[in-house]
Design a protein around this motif. Structure first.
Motif, short mmCIF file in Angstrom:
data_model
loop_
_atom_site.label_atom_id
_atom_site.label_comp_id
_atom_site.label_asym_id
_atom_site.label_seq_id
_atom_site.Cartn_x
_atom_site.Cartn_y
_atom_site.Cartn_z
N SER A 283 0.65 -1.20 -0.04
CA SER A 283 -0.10 -0.05 0.07
C SER A 283 0.84 1.22 0.02
O SER A 283 0.18 2.34 -0.33
N LEU A 284 1.98 1.28 0.51
CA LEU A 284 2.82 2.61 0.63
C LEU A 284 4.42 2.31 0.36
O LEU A 284 4.75 1.29 0.52
N ASP A 285 4.92 3.56 0.31
CA ASP A 285 6.47 3.48 -0.04
C ASP A 285 7.04 3.35 1.51
O ASP A 285 7.13 4.32 2.24
N LEU A 286 7.35 2.40 1.97
CA LEU A 286 7.65 2.01 3.23
C LEU A 286 9.15 2.39 3.34
O LEU A 286 9.84 2.06 2.61
N ARG A 287 9.56 3.27 4.27
CA ARG A 287 10.83 3.58 4.42
C ARG A 287 11.57 3.13 5.68
O ARG A 287 13.09 3.07 5.66
N GLY A 288 10.94 2.89 6.51
CA GLY A 288 11.49 2.40 7.80
C GLY A 288 10.62 1.64 8.59
O GLY A 288 9.37 1.76 8.59
N PHE A 289 10.88 0.70 9.40
CA PHE A 289 10.05 -0.47 10.14
C PHE A 289 11.03 -0.58 11.13
O PHE A 289 11.91 -1.37 11.21
N GLU A 290 10.27 -0.34 12.57
CA GLU A 290 11.13 -0.62 13.66
C GLU A 290 10.31 -1.27 14.87
O GLU A 290 9.07 -0.47 15.11
N ARG A 291 11.00 -1.96 15.65
CA ARG A 291 10.03 -2.52 16.76
C ARG A 291 10.15 -1.41 17.75
O ARG A 291 11.31 -0.86 17.96
N VAL A 292 9.03 -1.15 18.47
CA VAL A 292 9.08 -0.07 19.77
C VAL A 292 9.22 -1.16 20.80
O VAL A 292 8.37 -1.56 21.14
N ILE A 293 10.47 -0.87 21.50
CA ILE A 293 10.74 -1.35 22.77
C ILE A 293 10.63 -0.25 23.86
O ILE A 293 11.24 0.99 23.87
N PRO A 294 9.66 -0.44 24.93
CA PRO A 294 9.28 0.83 25.52
C PRO A 294 10.55 1.28 26.56
O PRO A 294 11.33 0.38 27.00
N SER A 295 10.60 2.31 26.67
CA SER A 295 11.61 3.03 27.78
C SER A 295 11.28 2.69 28.88
O SER A 295 10.09 2.35 29.44
N ILE A 296 12.21 2.46 29.92
CA ILE A 296 11.94 2.30 31.24
C ILE A 296 10.96 3.49 31.83
O ILE A 296 9.90 3.16 32.59
N ASN A 297 11.20 4.61 31.22
CA ASN A 297 10.49 5.79 31.65
C ASN A 297 8.85 5.38 31.14
O ASN A 297 8.05 5.64 31.92
N ASP A 298 8.80 4.69 29.97
CA ASP A 298 7.32 4.59 29.69
C ASP A 298 6.70 3.47 30.54
O ASP A 298 5.73 3.44 31.02
N ILE A 299 7.51 2.33 30.85
CA ILE A 299 7.14 1.38 31.91
C ILE A 299 6.80 1.81 33.15
O ILE A 299 5.76 1.65 33.71
N PHE A 300 7.72 2.69 33.52
CA PHE A 300 7.38 3.25 34.67
C PHE A 300 6.21 4.08 34.86
O PHE A 300 5.34 3.61 35.81
N VAL A 301 5.98 4.97 33.90
CA VAL A 301 4.58 5.74 33.92
C VAL A 301 3.44 4.76 33.74
O VAL A 301 2.29 4.74 34.47
N ARG A 302 3.63 3.75 32.74
CA ARG A 302 2.63 2.74 32.66
C ARG A 302 2.18 2.12 33.98
O ARG A 302 1.14 1.79 34.52
N ALA A 303 3.11 1.41 34.48
CA ALA A 303 3.00 0.60 35.64
C ALA A 303 2.52 1.39 36.78
O ALA A 303 1.38 0.99 37.53
N VAL A 304 2.91 2.72 36.75
CA VAL A 304 2.50 3.54 38.01
C VAL A 304 1.01 3.98 37.82
O VAL A 304 0.00 3.79 38.79
N ASN A 305 0.60 4.15 36.83
CA ASN A 305 -0.92 4.59 36.17
C ASN A 305 -1.57 3.30 36.11
O ASN A 305 -2.97 3.37 36.38
N ALA A 306 -1.37 2.40 36.17
CA ALA A 306 -1.99 1.02 36.02
C ALA A 306 -2.50 0.68 37.46
O ALA A 306 -3.21 -0.16 37.89
N GLY A 307 -2.28 1.74 38.45
CA GLY A 307 -2.59 1.24 39.74
C GLY A 307 -3.96 0.89 40.05
O GLY A 307 -4.21 0.07 40.95
#
Lengths: 324, 421
Positions: A283-307
């Motif tokens: 469907s499109l002119d793909l230029r990049g494809f990359e796995r998103v590994i969450p940073s510890i920061n994201d995990i921290f925020v997610r885990a804390v907010n999952a309270g």
């Protein structure tokens, strides 16, 4: 694994406030261990218990395989978050005093202090009073005082606060060197960038509980959820259609500096990367494809907010509000 | 030596003793004290320089010649009428002695002066007039040698006080005991207040600049508190010793001058009581041994309370209110000991000596008068038992308090801390 420190089922409460609730922490020897959590989560209380400053209401602390005793603190070096030294005392005298409090003989203390002062290039401050030094200079002295008795276990509470980038780099280097020489480091912070850089293992404490423990790599792996970031050059519309065909969540992001469009895709569990790339390529002119590994920061925020999703026991209404 | 308690004591001690302010106060304070004591005499001496002339108009013609001038007042006789003298600006004061002054001295004599008459002048003139009129009156009896007879008949009484409840009868001086009690009491009061509060402020400071957390990561908080109290206590003892040495040097220089000869008969007999007390080594030694023990006890007792208060608050402003917990009993004890000094054997004295809050001060007041040994030991026993309890209790509070920041705790909260694990 060989643990230098094991704190099991630690609970501690103050009047009308539970500081720690059944927290277990295992610190492997020779690693840098991150103790993370928002302000007021109970990190400092846990550190004080490990330092034998306060006693837990229940639970045990084992150091080198035996229950922690008062003499073990000679094998621990502690840099508290709120730092301070005797203002009127001279730098050299002060360092000697603390070295001897940790059990060094006066000759040994003098040798070590001189050695460290030379290493950090602060020998010239020996006869200065602490009140004559700048904050950053005093922090350096404090660091020396923490490490000079060669403790097996080092505990740093927010070590980089107050340091300029150059001295923070010196500090980081020294911490890693101490680890390489066999010391174990516990590192309490909410500065996530330094965690990813330094820590081997982490524990996340929130609202008095240990909500997440493990090696940094394993945790990031665990929290990654088949998300990918794609870059493409043509209109976003075909991308959207392609993602619908894939059954993936699609969220468009601002264009990057190269003028390429960006989006994050969360693929359904059943879909492989290979299939996704195939569909997108059509469907499109793909230029990049990359796995998103969450940073510890994201995990921290997610885990804390999952309270909210956790059992109501520590579902404190005051912090349960969505702050994302 | 690497005992942490020793290291703490050493640091606390050296940090203070090496300070310039300590050296200055230690040397300057005694000088100021002496100056304060000497000031009244000094002012008196300075005030003397001006000599006053009193012009006397004596209508009896018998009194004026008998008035004796001194360095301050000179009597000058004059025949001029009072009105003429009043007009003369140079005349400072006129003493008019009426012609019936000898029979009726209450109304017959007038002193006219420019400005008010100082008390001392008034007293001196009255004294001179009394003597003169007395002499005139005696002369009237016309008995030979009457003056001498009266002089010989005047007794010179001085009471020799002896303790008979002690093992050996011993001459005492109650004035000496009185002043010694007063001095000891004041010194203890001053030291507990100054050094107790020094313990408190030093803890607040440590808490404020957060060095405390580093120290307690190496040393048990209890030892830190104990070391601080001991270190500061030793500073107090050092200061007292220095003062003691200065005092005895000054004393050994001055004491030989105070021989009975130049003290006059009255003071001499009083002085013999003082001398017999001061020179009795047994009495002085036991006195000062007990004084020292009560001193230490009182200091430890109160400074542990001050330590607990210091640990509980985050700044000195918050401390002022709480510190009355310690200050009030100290002041009550001082007031109590004032009453006790006047009657050292009363039952008030006994009970105040048992209560640990008041016993150090009250015993300071009583010891110079001599206290039964069993009472002294009872007081000491109670004081040191409660002292150990107090240190233990305050240690518990301290341990929690030093990590409490922010809002000033109430007394009830502080007491609750003692129960924490």
């Amino acid at each position: 694994m060989d643990n230098i420190l094991t704190a099991r089922n630690i609970s501690k409460s103050f009047v009308g406030h539970q500081a720690l609730d059944d927290v277990t922490v295992e610190v492997p020897r020779g690693k840098v261990y991150g103790l993370l959590g928002p302000n007021g989560a109970g990190k400092t209380t846990l550190i004080r218990i490990i330092n034998h400053i306060t006693a837990p209401d229940s639970g045990t602390v084992e150091f080198n395989g035996h229950p922690l005793t008062a003499t073990d603190v000679r094998n621990i070096g502690y840099l508290p978050e709120e730092r301070g030294l005797y203002k009127k005392m001279k730098v050299g005298e002060q360092a000697l005093f603390f070295a001897r409090l940790k059990g060094l003989s006066s000759r040994e203390a003098e040798k070590k202090v001189k050695e460290w002062f030379e290493r950090l290039e602060i020998s010239g401050w020996w006869d200065k009073k602490i009140e004559e030094l700048s904050k950053g200079m005093a922090q350096k002295v404090q660091f020396v005082i923490t490490v000079l008795h060669r403790p097996e276990l080092l505990i740093f509470d927010e070590p980089f606060s107050g340091f300029d980038p150059i001295n923070a780099e010196v500090l980081k280097r020294e911490i890693l060197r101490l680890r390489d020489e066999g010391s174990t480091v516990i590192f309490s912070t909410h500065n996530m960038a330094s965690v990813e850089e330094l820590c081997d293992n982490i524990t996340l404490i929130n609202q008095s509980r240990n909500i997440l423990s493990g090696s940094v790599k394993e945790i990031r792996e665990r929290f990654s959820d088949n998300s990918y970031r794609i870059e493409f050059s043509d209109d976003p519309d075909p991308a959207l259609q392609a993602s619908l065909r894939l059954g993936a969540d699609f969220s468009l992001e601002p264009d990057n500096r190269m003028g390429l469009h960006q989006a994050t895709l969360r693929l359904p569990e059943s879909m492989t990367r290979r299939d996704a790339i195939a569909v997108l390529n059509e469907s499109l002119d793909l230029r990049g494809f990359e796995r998103v590994i969450p940073s510890i920061n994201d995990i921290f925020v997610r885990a804390v907010n999952a309270g909210g999703a956790f059992p109501p026991a520590y579902n404190n209404p005051s912090t349960d509000t969505d702050n994302e | 030596m690497n005992n942490p308690l020793y290291l703490i004591i050493r640091r606390e001690y050296l940090e203070r003793v090496k300070r310039k302010s300590f050296i200055i106060t230690t040397i300057v304070m005694p000088i100021i004290m002496i100056a304060i004591m000497a000031a009244p005499a000094l002012f008196l001496a300075l005030g003397k320089t001006e000599k006053k002339t009193v012009t006397v108009i004596d209508y009896t013609s018998q009194i004026a010649s008998r008035l004796q001038s001194n360095e301050e007042i000179e009597f000058v006789s004059s025949d001029a009428p009072a009105d003429t003298l009043r007009a003369d600006e140079d005349v400072e004061a006129i003493l008019v002695i009426g012609n019936n002054a000898i029979d009726n001295p209450k109304t017959g004599i007038t002193l006219m002066s420019r400005g008010t008459v100082p008390m001392m002048t008034n007293a001196y003139i009255t004294g001179q007039l009394t003597n003169a009129i007395e002499e005139v009156r005696l002369d009237r009896y016309n008995i030979e040698g009457l003056k001498q007879i009266i002089e010989e008949a005047k007794p010179d009484v001085s009471l020799t006080t002896v303790r008979m409840d002690l093992d050996t009868d011993q001459e005492t001086s109650s004035e000496f005991s009185y002043f010694l009690s007063l001095a000891l009491d004041m010194i203890l009061y001053m030291f507990i207040l100054i050094y107790g509060q020094m313990v408190m402020t030093s803890i607040i400071e440590e808490k404020g600049n957060r060095v405390l957390e580093i120290v307690v990561s190496s040393v048990k908080p209890f030892y830190l508190m104990l070391g601080k109290i001991t270190g500061i206590g030793l500073v107090a003892v050092t200061q007292i010793l220095i003062w003691g040495v200065l005092l005895s040097v000054a004393g050994s220089l001055l004491l030989p001058m105070l021989t009975p000869d130049n003290l006059g008969a009255d003071t001499a007999s009083e002085f013999s009581g003082v001398l017999s007390q001061v020179t009795d080594p047994g009495f002085m030694l036991s006195l000062f041994a007990f004084v020292l023990i009560f001193f230490i006890g009182g200091f430890l007792f109160y400074s542990s309370i001050y330590a607990a208060i210091g640990s509980a608050v985050s700044n000195i402003q918050d401390a002022s209110q709480l510190s009355s917990i310690a200050t009030m009993p100290i002041i009550i004890a001082v007031i109590g000991s004032m009453a006790v000094i006047n009657d050292p054997e009363s039952s008030l004295a006994f009970w105040l000596s048992i209560v640990p809050f008041t016993s150090p001060m009250v015993m300071m007041a009583r010891l110079p008068f001599g206290v039964a040994l069993w009472e002294t030991f009872l007081a000491l026993g109670v004081l040191f038992a409660s002292l150990i309890f107090m240190i233990w209790l305050c240690g518990k509070i301290y341990r929690i308090g030093i990590f409490m920041y922010g809002k000033k705790p109430t007394l009830m909260e502080i007491i609750k801390w003692a129960r924490y694990k």
